[in-house]
Design a protein around this motif. Sequence first.
Motif, PDB file in Angstrom:
ATOM      1  N   UNK A 189       0.851  -1.192   0.000  1.00 25.46           N
ATOM      2  CA  UNK A 189       0.000   0.000   0.000  1.00 25.46           C
ATOM      3  C   UNK A 189       0.884   1.237   0.000  1.00 25.46           C
ATOM      4  N   UNK A 190       0.799   1.981  -1.070  1.00 25.26           N
ATOM      5  CA  UNK A 190       1.532   3.244  -1.216  1.00 25.26           C
ATOM      6  C   UNK A 190       0.540   4.393  -1.123  1.00 25.26           C
ATOM      7  N   UNK A 191       1.016   5.615  -0.878  1.00 24.58           N
ATOM      8  CA  UNK A 191       0.094   6.759  -0.893  1.00 24.58           C
ATOM      9  C   UNK A 191      -0.656   6.882  -2.216  1.00 24.58           C
ATOM     10  N   UNK A 192       0.031   6.551  -3.330  1.00 28.33           N
ATOM     11  CA  UNK A 192      -0.636   6.633  -4.629  1.00 28.33           C
ATOM     12  C   UNK A 192      -1.801   5.653  -4.718  1.00 28.33           C
ATOM     13  N   UNK A 193      -1.582   4.452  -4.218  1.00 26.62           N
ATOM     14  CA  UNK A 193      -2.645   3.446  -4.230  1.00 26.62           C
ATOM     15  C   UNK A 193      -3.783   3.842  -3.293  1.00 26.62           C
ATOM     16  N   UNK A 194      -3.439   4.411  -2.149  1.00 29.43           N
ATOM     17  CA  UNK A 194      -4.472   4.852  -1.203  1.00 29.43           C
ATOM     18  C   UNK A 194      -5.385   5.891  -1.853  1.00 29.43           C
ATOM     19  N   UNK A 195      -4.784   6.869  -2.483  1.00 30.78           N
ATOM     20  CA  UNK A 195      -5.593   7.931  -3.096  1.00 30.78           C
ATOM     21  C   UNK A 195      -6.505   7.370  -4.187  1.00 30.78           C
ATOM     22  N   UNK A 196      -5.984   6.431  -4.974  1.00 27.25           N
ATOM     23  CA  UNK A 196      -6.817   5.832  -6.015  1.00 27.25           C
ATOM     24  C   UNK A 196      -7.938   5.009  -5.395  1.00 27.25           C
ATOM     25  N   UNK A 197      -7.615   4.241  -4.344  1.00 27.89           N
ATOM     26  CA  UNK A 197      -8.637   3.422  -3.678  1.00 27.89           C
ATOM     27  C   UNK A 197      -9.728   4.298  -3.071  1.00 27.89           C
ATOM     28  N   UNK A 198      -9.336   5.382  -2.428  1.00 23.68           N
ATOM     29  CA  UNK A 198     -10.315   6.260  -1.797  1.00 23.68           C
ATOM     30  C   UNK A 198     -11.242   6.904  -2.819  1.00 23.68           C
ATOM     31  N   UNK A 199     -10.730   7.164  -4.014  1.00 23.98           N
ATOM     32  CA  UNK A 199     -11.602   7.736  -5.044  1.00 23.98           C
ATOM     33  C   UNK A 199     -12.674   6.744  -5.471  1.00 23.98           C
ATOM     34  N   UNK A 200     -12.370   5.443  -5.386  1.00 21.93           N
ATOM     35  CA  UNK A 200     -13.372   4.416  -5.694  1.00 21.93           C
ATOM     36  C   UNK A 200     -14.300   4.174  -4.512  1.00 21.93           C
ATOM     37  N   UNK A 294       1.607   7.655   4.637  1.00 16.72           N
ATOM     38  CA  UNK A 294       0.380   6.869   4.493  1.00 16.72           C
ATOM     39  C   UNK A 294      -0.772   7.512   5.253  1.00 16.72           C
ATOM     40  N   UNK A 295      -0.503   7.960   6.466  1.00 20.56           N
ATOM     41  CA  UNK A 295      -1.551   8.629   7.235  1.00 20.56           C
ATOM     42  C   UNK A 295      -2.054   9.871   6.498  1.00 20.56           C
ATOM     43  N   UNK A 296      -1.143  10.632   5.945  1.00 21.90           N
ATOM     44  CA  UNK A 296      -1.539  11.868   5.255  1.00 21.90           C
ATOM     45  C   UNK A 296      -2.329  11.571   3.981  1.00 21.90           C
ATOM     46  N   UNK A 297      -2.144  10.381   3.412  1.00 21.27           N
ATOM     47  CA  UNK A 297      -2.894  10.027   2.206  1.00 21.27           C
ATOM     48  C   UNK A 297      -4.289   9.486   2.524  1.00 21.27           C
ATOM     49  N   UNK A 298      -4.546   9.124   3.803  1.00 14.74           N
ATOM     50  CA  UNK A 298      -5.879   8.671   4.177  1.00 14.74           C
ATOM     51  C   UNK A 298      -5.929   7.384   4.965  1.00 14.74           C
ATOM     52  N   UNK A 299      -4.796   6.720   5.189  1.00 15.68           N
ATOM     53  CA  UNK A 299      -4.774   5.504   5.994  1.00 15.68           C
ATOM     54  C   UNK A 299      -5.065   5.859   7.456  1.00 15.68           C
ATOM     55  N   UNK A 300      -5.900   5.069   8.114  1.00 13.47           N
ATOM     56  CA  UNK A 300      -6.170   5.285   9.538  1.00 13.47           C
ATOM     57  C   UNK A 300      -5.430   4.279  10.417  1.00 13.47           C
ATOM     58  N   UNK A 301      -5.113   3.097   9.877  1.00 10.79           N
ATOM     59  CA  UNK A 301      -4.316   2.108  10.607  1.00 10.79           C
ATOM     60  C   UNK A 301      -3.263   1.533   9.675  1.00 10.79           C
ATOM     61  N   UNK A 302      -2.000   1.760  10.004  1.00 14.35           N
ATOM     62  CA  UNK A 302      -0.885   1.177   9.253  1.00 14.35           C
ATOM     63  C   UNK A 302      -0.513  -0.137   9.924  1.00 14.35           C
ATOM     64  N   UNK A 303      -0.631  -1.233   9.184  1.00 14.97           N
ATOM     65  CA  UNK A 303      -0.362  -2.566   9.722  1.00 14.97           C
ATOM     66  C   UNK A 303       0.971  -3.051   9.146  1.00 14.97           C
ATOM     67  N   UNK A 304       1.952  -3.240  10.023  1.00 20.66           N
ATOM     68  CA  UNK A 304       3.292  -3.619   9.607  1.00 20.66           C
ATOM     69  C   UNK A 304       3.410  -5.138   9.583  1.00 20.66           C
ATOM     70  N   UNK A 305       3.834  -5.681   8.462  1.00 24.09           N
ATOM     71  CA  UNK A 305       3.961  -7.128   8.301  1.00 24.09           C
ATOM     72  C   UNK A 305       5.426  -7.519   8.439  1.00 24.09           C
ATOM     73  N   UNK A 306       5.792  -8.237   9.507  1.00 25.33           N
ATOM     74  CA  UNK A 306       7.199  -8.584   9.727  1.00 25.33           C
ATOM     75  C   UNK A 306       7.679  -9.638   8.742  1.00 25.33           C
ATOM     76  N   UNK A 307       8.996  -9.655   8.549  1.00 24.64           N
ATOM     77  CA  UNK A 307       9.625 -10.614   7.652  1.00 24.64           C
ATOM     78  C   UNK A 307      10.443 -11.587   8.485  1.00 24.64           C
ATOM     79  N   UNK A 308      10.352 -12.885   8.154  1.00 30.55           N
ATOM     80  CA  UNK A 308      11.047 -13.932   8.911  1.00 30.55           C
ATOM     81  C   UNK A 308      12.531 -13.969   8.628  1.00 30.55           C
ATOM     82  N   UNK A 309      13.234 -14.990   9.169  1.00 36.36           N
ATOM     83  CA  UNK A 309      12.684 -16.179   9.830  1.00 36.36           C
ATOM     84  C   UNK A 309      12.381 -16.004  11.325  1.00 36.36           C
ATOM     85  N   UNK A 310      12.989 -15.017  11.959  1.00 40.45           N
ATOM     86  CA  UNK A 310      12.767 -14.829  13.398  1.00 40.45           C
ATOM     87  C   UNK A 310      11.756 -13.704  13.578  1.00 40.45           C
ATOM     88  N   UNK A 311      10.472 -14.062  13.636  1.00 42.52           N
ATOM     89  CA  UNK A 311       9.432 -13.043  13.659  1.00 42.52           C
ATOM     90  C   UNK A 311       9.438 -12.226  14.943  1.00 42.52           C
TER      91      UNK A 311
END
Length: 322
Positions: A189-200, A294-311
């Motif tokens: 999710x990028x700011x560009x994608x957020x803005x496009x999604x919000x327009x839909x 992301x917040x400035x583009x319209x996201x209200x919750x940024x969910x961070x996805x960790x990368x393994x192997x040691x989560x």
Amino acid sequence: MSPKEASGTIGVLLPRDIPQADVIAFAQEADDYGFDDLWVVEDLGYRGGLVQAATVLARTRRIRVGVGLLPAAARNVAFAAMEVATLAQLHPGRVDIAVGHGMPDWMRSVGAWPASPLTLLGEYIHTLKTLLAGRPTDTDGRYIQLDGLRLDPSVLPERAPDIFAGVRGPKSLALSGEVADGTLLAEPVSPEYVRQALSSINARRPHRLAAYNITVVDDDPRAALSAARPALQPLGDPDWAPHIVPLGFHDELAALRRTSKSAQEFAQAIPEEWAHRLALTGTADQVRARIQDLFESGVTTAVLSPVGPDYRSALANLAKVL
């Protein structure tokens, strides 16, 4: 000022393949670090979303738990409403639920892909919200038929949880804006994608927006980007086109995937500039700045996805952005 203080909340994703022995510890550590949200996933062949949510809610103190997402075709909506109501009643104010189409290939592989996924999702979310509000439901839809069912007052939560639509296409995003309390966007999710999604989405009332992103925090930005690359392997597949097109290099990325011998080779060959935009990587300050964008583009919750192997180690590094 941190991103959380500025304009949104910061959550973390419980990895679908985390070892069983680390599930509860990961959730408790996320709670202790101060993350606002913990999202669990329900991917075909992995752990069930509602069971994960119930377990981590019972073993944590205050963190909000989201289920992202429940495929609409996988459960009868009446029984799903019973499960969701139970979670929300026993853990008031700590539950969010996302419902979506599910990945088409997965749903087809179990014989559960409907002729009209959009119609099913609209009927499902509308009915689920009606039941959770305690109202009788008399529905004779294309996919959902209920004859005056209502949940017993003894099981109703004091406040119904928010229901998100986990979707990506423009028609599905528009449906989310009509019937859901929020939208869950899969990574990247990028700011560009957020803005496009919000327009839909074009919501006419308050509408939350949760966004997953592959995230690696390291004092060495190059090491962080290198660590994130294996998680980029699926992004050359057609399902992710809506996320990539707004970034301006979708055609080139798709061509790179076609000419790569494997997903692994593709991920390693992605130009550094593109990879940087497909994941949140770098030092804590750098990732914090990306979250703020992301917040400035319209996201209200940024969910961070960790990368393994040691989560759990990755979680400790992600917590540096808080």
